[in-house]
Motif scaffolding. Sequence first.
Motif: not given
Length: 432
Positions: A1, A5, A123, A127-128
């Motif tokens: 990630v 980014e 994501v 991601g979360r």
Amino acid sequence: VEEAEGDGREWARVLMDEGLSFNFGNESTDISKAEESDSREWKAVVEKSIALMDVVLQNVTTLETGVSDFEDAVFASVEDDPDVSPMGAYENQVGRPAKLSMRLQHILEVHVPNHMASSQKLVAEYGRPSRIVRYWLPASVLLLSSTTILRIVVNRKAEIISWIRDLGATVRDFWFNWVIEPTKKVIGTIRHDKESEVAIMSKESLKGDRDSLERMVVEFAIDNPKNSGVGTGALNEAQISEVRAKVKEGDLTPVLRAYEKDLRKPFVGTVRGDLVRTLLIQVQKTKVDVEVALSGIDALLKSQELVFGFVGLTPGVLVCFAAFHYLGGVFGNRRGMKQGRKAGQTVRVLRNIDRILTLATPTQNNLLSYKDHGLLLCEVHVLRKRAHRLFPGEIQREFLEDVADLCNINSGIHQQLKVLERIRWGYAKWLR
């Protein structure tokens, strides 16, 4: 990630620096350049920008490629791109604009949706986590203990209902007894309501006791004119009025003279009754004196009646304020708390920008590298979003001007740090 980014910030910075860079100056310089420069320059810029967008959108979500390799691959692809014509090769290329338009349309219809889908996939993967992953443990504990909780609730149903009723009754009694009633008393005091007056004795008590004392002394003086001090015979109306006036002033000379005389022969005075009579008159005088003192205290209380009313209202108001303040903090309904939270988030973004500028590795021209400038652009974008509705209208316009100066890479890192410091002290009032 983090690599994704970093690549995203990198390609944003590459497009900002290498794409659509026409190097326009002020108005007079633009006119002179327009007269001297060849029209082929802006055509090359447009072609290079389209090629950059195409290559970046295809490779930006590739996590295996590092930042340096990504830069080299992008520039190499642009240099070898067949649609980027070399300088001086624009003559007799009538179909060139149509070809570039088709490529732009292909970018919008294919590459941009694919890039968005790839980003969302990354994501979702890195991601979360989803809510099921985040809350499966507490949900499992709640499910396993639900039978125990239900059993406790059923067994203590009456007690729970009683607790709820007692809590409601307590809140209701507190509200009416410590807020509503003191408020009514304060309003009544302001309006001079007779029922709200503060008093420690009745209004006519002193007057009745004083009249009774006056009658006692006058009758005693009439019965004992020798001790009256105004004559030896029967008292006339003028003398009686004089005795009455002295009694109003607190002078009990007839009674005290008889009392002093009877003390010489207390047994005779007691049998005759004058000693007991004078003692009872003095008891009445003491009662009147006490009531006079109480009337003074009563007058003092009445003069401070409004103060006592507010003192009685203060505890209820403080408790209500604390309760509403707590509930407002729990449910997040207070605008001030939201404003403070937004200001804190803005300060954190400024901290990130300061860290980027401080730790940046400058180029030979003392400018930010592609990576650092991409990081700066992303943080500035977050700063604009965080600062929305944080400042008044005119202040927000000035803040956006300073943010634009902060993004100006051509000014150099040292100048950008000065702009950041200006933002800190210039808007400290709204960033607390």
